[in-house]
Design a protein around this motif. Structure first.
Motif, PDB file in Angstrom:
ATOM      1  N   PHE A   1      -4.071   6.080   5.614  1.00  0.00           N
ATOM      2  CA  PHE A   1      -3.816   4.723   5.057  1.00  0.00           C
ATOM      3  C   PHE A   1      -2.441   3.872   5.570  1.00  0.00           C
ATOM      4  CE2 PHE A   1      -5.872   6.745   2.066  1.00  0.00           C
ATOM      5  CZ  PHE A   1      -7.132   5.921   1.793  1.00  0.00           C
ATOM      6  N   GLU A   2      -1.400   4.197   5.675  1.00  0.00           N
ATOM      7  CA  GLU A   2       0.000   3.375   6.341  1.00  0.00           C
ATOM      8  C   GLU A   2      -0.875   3.008   7.888  1.00  0.00           C
ATOM      9  OE1 GLU A   2       4.670   3.726   6.788  1.00  0.00           O
ATOM     10  OE2 GLU A   2       3.295   4.354   5.075  1.00  0.00           O
ATOM     11  N   GLY A   3      -0.744   4.352   8.526  1.00  0.00           N
ATOM     12  CA  GLY A   3      -1.034   3.754   9.689  1.00  0.00           C
ATOM     13  C   GLY A   3      -2.436   2.930  10.412  1.00  0.00           C
ATOM     14  N   THR A   4      -3.038   3.324   9.425  1.00  0.00           N
ATOM     15  CA  THR A   4      -4.211   1.981   9.723  1.00  0.00           C
ATOM     16  C   THR A   4      -4.433   0.653   9.183  1.00  0.00           C
ATOM     17  OG1 THR A   4      -5.987   3.936   9.375  1.00  0.00           O
ATOM     18  CG2 THR A   4      -6.779   2.158   8.946  1.00  0.00           C
ATOM     19  N   TYR A   5      -3.129   0.525   8.358  1.00  0.00           N
ATOM     20  CA  TYR A   5      -2.822  -0.702   7.666  1.00  0.00           C
ATOM     21  C   TYR A   5      -2.028  -1.582   9.066  1.00  0.00           C
ATOM     22  CZ  TYR A   5      -6.943   0.120   4.093  1.00  0.00           C
ATOM     23  OH  TYR A   5      -7.789   0.504   4.105  1.00  0.00           O
ATOM     24  N   ARG A   6      -1.048  -0.670   9.056  1.00  0.00           N
ATOM     25  CA  ARG A   6       0.011  -1.011  10.218  1.00  0.00           C
ATOM     26  C   ARG A   6      -0.871  -1.254  11.681  1.00  0.00           C
ATOM     27  NH1 ARG A   6       5.056  -0.750   8.882  1.00  0.00           N
ATOM     28  NH2 ARG A   6       6.018   0.896   7.210  1.00  0.00           N
ATOM     29  N   ASP A   7      -1.478  -0.752  11.805  1.00  0.00           N
ATOM     30  CA  ASP A   7      -2.710  -0.982  12.968  1.00  0.00           C
ATOM     31  C   ASP A   7      -3.085  -2.234  13.156  1.00  0.00           C
ATOM     32  OD1 ASP A   7      -1.504   1.524  14.331  1.00  0.00           O
ATOM     33  OD2 ASP A   7      -2.997   2.483  14.508  1.00  0.00           O
TER      34      ASP A   7
ATOM     35  N   ASP B   1      -2.620  -4.753  11.293  1.00  0.00           N
ATOM     36  CA  ASP B   1      -1.696  -5.820   9.934  1.00  0.00           C
ATOM     37  C   ASP B   1      -1.549  -6.209   9.524  1.00  0.00           C
ATOM     38  OD1 ASP B   1       0.073  -7.657  11.619  1.00  0.00           O
ATOM     39  OD2 ASP B   1      -0.504  -9.228  12.468  1.00  0.00           O
ATOM     40  N   GLN B   2      -2.221  -5.224   8.307  1.00  0.00           N
ATOM     41  CA  GLN B   2      -2.423  -5.933   7.153  1.00  0.00           C
ATOM     42  C   GLN B   2      -1.296  -4.992   6.213  1.00  0.00           C
ATOM     43  OE1 GLN B   2      -6.635  -4.331   7.472  1.00  0.00           O
ATOM     44  NE2 GLN B   2      -7.418  -6.246   6.334  1.00  0.00           N
ATOM     45  N   PHE B   3      -0.201  -4.302   7.006  1.00  0.00           N
ATOM     46  CA  PHE B   3       0.762  -3.792   6.091  1.00  0.00           C
ATOM     47  C   PHE B   3       2.073  -4.794   5.998  1.00  0.00           C
ATOM     48  CE2 PHE B   3       4.396  -0.849   5.576  1.00  0.00           C
ATOM     49  CZ  PHE B   3       3.809   0.238   5.151  1.00  0.00           C
TER      50      PHE B   3
ATOM     51  N   GLY C   1       8.803  -7.700  -0.219  1.00  0.00           N
ATOM     52  CA  GLY C   1       9.900  -8.690   0.217  1.00  0.00           C
ATOM     53  C   GLY C   1       9.223  -9.424   0.661  1.00  0.00           C
ATOM     54  N   GLU C   2       7.945  -8.945   1.888  1.00  0.00           N
ATOM     55  CA  GLU C   2       7.454 -10.163   2.824  1.00  0.00           C
ATOM     56  C   GLU C   2       6.069 -10.442   2.224  1.00  0.00           C
ATOM     57  OE1 GLU C   2       6.432  -7.328   6.188  1.00  0.00           O
ATOM     58  OE2 GLU C   2       8.628  -8.294   6.546  1.00  0.00           O
ATOM     59  N   TYR C   3       5.616  -9.676   0.683  1.00  0.00           N
ATOM     60  CA  TYR C   3       4.377  -9.718  -0.187  1.00  0.00           C
ATOM     61  C   TYR C   3       4.415  -9.849  -1.177  1.00  0.00           C
ATOM     62  CZ  TYR C   3       0.028  -9.191  -0.701  1.00  0.00           C
ATOM     63  OH  TYR C   3      -1.845  -9.306  -0.465  1.00  0.00           O
ATOM     64  N   GLN C   4       3.554 -10.731  -2.096  1.00  0.00           N
ATOM     65  CA  GLN C   4       3.613 -10.729  -3.727  1.00  0.00           C
ATOM     66  C   GLN C   4       2.787 -10.149  -3.868  1.00  0.00           C
ATOM     67  OE1 GLN C   4       5.684 -11.913  -5.808  1.00  0.00           O
ATOM     68  NE2 GLN C   4       4.390 -10.815  -7.423  1.00  0.00           N
ATOM     69  N   PRO C   5       2.457  -8.908  -4.136  1.00  0.00           N
ATOM     70  CA  PRO C   5       0.949  -7.542  -4.747  1.00  0.00           C
ATOM     71  C   PRO C   5       0.359  -8.218  -5.481  1.00  0.00           C
ATOM     72  CG  PRO C   5       2.825  -6.202  -5.000  1.00  0.00           C
ATOM     73  CD  PRO C   5       3.545  -7.584  -4.511  1.00  0.00           C
ATOM     74  N   GLN C   6      -0.651  -8.032  -4.930  1.00  0.00           N
ATOM     75  CA  GLN C   6      -2.482  -8.866  -5.674  1.00  0.00           C
ATOM     76  C   GLN C   6      -2.935  -7.720  -6.065  1.00  0.00           C
ATOM     77  OE1 GLN C   6      -3.032 -12.492  -5.920  1.00  0.00           O
ATOM     78  NE2 GLN C   6      -0.416 -11.757  -4.850  1.00  0.00           N
TER      79      GLN C   6
ATOM     80  N   GLY D   1      -5.786  -4.949  -6.386  1.00  0.00           N
ATOM     81  CA  GLY D   1      -6.697  -4.618  -5.435  1.00  0.00           C
ATOM     82  C   GLY D   1      -6.070  -3.959  -4.717  1.00  0.00           C
ATOM     83  N   ASP D   2      -5.036  -4.598  -3.913  1.00  0.00           N
ATOM     84  CA  ASP D   2      -4.060  -4.144  -3.072  1.00  0.00           C
ATOM     85  C   ASP D   2      -4.154  -2.301  -3.223  1.00  0.00           C
ATOM     86  OD1 ASP D   2      -4.074  -6.671  -2.139  1.00  0.00           O
ATOM     87  OD2 ASP D   2      -1.739  -7.032  -2.478  1.00  0.00           O
ATOM     88  N   LEU D   3      -3.661  -1.945  -2.376  1.00  0.00           N
ATOM     89  CA  LEU D   3      -3.117  -0.459  -2.106  1.00  0.00           C
ATOM     90  C   LEU D   3      -1.295  -0.782  -1.497  1.00  0.00           C
ATOM     91  CD1 LEU D   3      -5.225   1.167   0.393  1.00  0.00           C
ATOM     92  CD2 LEU D   3      -5.863   0.589  -2.268  1.00  0.00           C
ATOM     93  N   ILE D   4      -0.580   0.583  -3.022  1.00  0.00           N
ATOM     94  CA  ILE D   4       0.703   0.007  -2.661  1.00  0.00           C
ATOM     95  C   ILE D   4       0.968   1.472  -1.934  1.00  0.00           C
ATOM     96  CG2 ILE D   4       0.803   0.488  -5.083  1.00  0.00           C
ATOM     97  CD1 ILE D   4       3.288  -1.586  -4.497  1.00  0.00           C
ATOM     98  N   ILE D   5       1.696   1.404  -0.916  1.00  0.00           N
ATOM     99  CA  ILE D   5       2.650   2.677   0.086  1.00  0.00           C
ATOM    100  C   ILE D   5       3.614   2.861  -0.937  1.00  0.00           C
ATOM    101  CG2 ILE D   5       2.740   4.232   1.367  1.00  0.00           C
ATOM    102  CD1 ILE D   5       0.528   2.620   2.861  1.00  0.00           C
ATOM    103  N   PHE D   6       4.214   4.158  -1.501  1.00  0.00           N
ATOM    104  CA  PHE D   6       5.795   4.490  -1.702  1.00  0.00           C
ATOM    105  C   PHE D   6       6.001   5.559  -0.640  1.00  0.00           C
ATOM    106  CE2 PHE D   6       3.248   3.247  -5.561  1.00  0.00           C
ATOM    107  CZ  PHE D   6       4.592   1.739  -6.132  1.00  0.00           C
TER     108      PHE D   6
END
Length: 188
Positions: free
Chosen positions: A121-127, A129-131, A135-140, A142-147
């Motif tokens: 998931f992390e790699g796909t969304y980094r690729d 440019d959706q990651f 501090g850069e973004y206010q979670p909405q 339906g968003d996915l959150i990765i720890f």
């Protein structure tokens, strides 16, 4: 029954058998009986999907995810209906839970991938440019959150957030599906 469409970019099927067209095209659906003692072991259907799908997935994603709250592993060994759906009842299942929810809400894979691995998931969304980093973004909702912590990962679905806190629904948190909350500056 287990439903297996030949192309999930055209047709998604919930584990209750609800057919959801994603885009126009033709697809074969193989239906297997989960009960080996049943007389019906396999059926193949040809389905043609027509028309354009326009849908707001958010309400259904949250409804499905929140309805699972309290669901627990069967024996405490990562065995769940989500793993059974994905033929993977031996791995940590937070990502499988997210995938199951998205599939059952009919979210196309072009919007949300399916995986058993948080790193995918992390790699796909980094690729894509959706990651976004904290501090850069206010979670909405339906968003996915990765720890991430020391190479380990965990994923959940954002239910809501405010100025200081993000509220989530997660699988495989204390061996169950549960709502959690974290400060927006949480270390992971």
């Amino acid at each position: 029954y287990k439903y297996c469409p030949s192309d999930e970019d055209i047709l998604l099927i919930s584990d209750t058998g609800l057919l959801m067209g994603v885009k126009e095209g033709e697809v074969k659906v193989t239906i297997y009986s989960k009960d080996a003692s049943s007389n019906l072991t396999k059926v193949i259907l040809n389905i043609k999907v027509t028309g354009e799908r326009k849908r707001d997935y958010l309400p259904l994603v949250l409804q499905i995810a929140l309805a699972e709250e309290g669901y627990r592993e069967w024996t405490g060994n990562n065995d769940t209906k989500y793993g059974e759906w994905n033929n993977c009842n031996y791995e940590a299942w937070c990502a499988t839970f997210v995938s199951w929810v998205m599939n059952n809400a009919g979210v196309p894979k072009s919007i949300c991938i399916r995986s058993i691995a948080v790193r995918i998931f992390e790699g796909t969304y980094r690729d894509r440019d959706q990651f976004k980093l904290k501090g850069e973004y206010q979670p909405q909702p339906g968003d996915l959150i990765i720890f991430s912590s020391a190479g380990a990962g965990h994923i959940g679905i954002v239910v809501s957030s405010d100025e200081t806190t993000v509220y989530t629904i997660e699988g495989n948190t204390s061996n169950m599906v549960a709502q959690r909350s974290y400060p927006l500056d949480h270390e992971t």
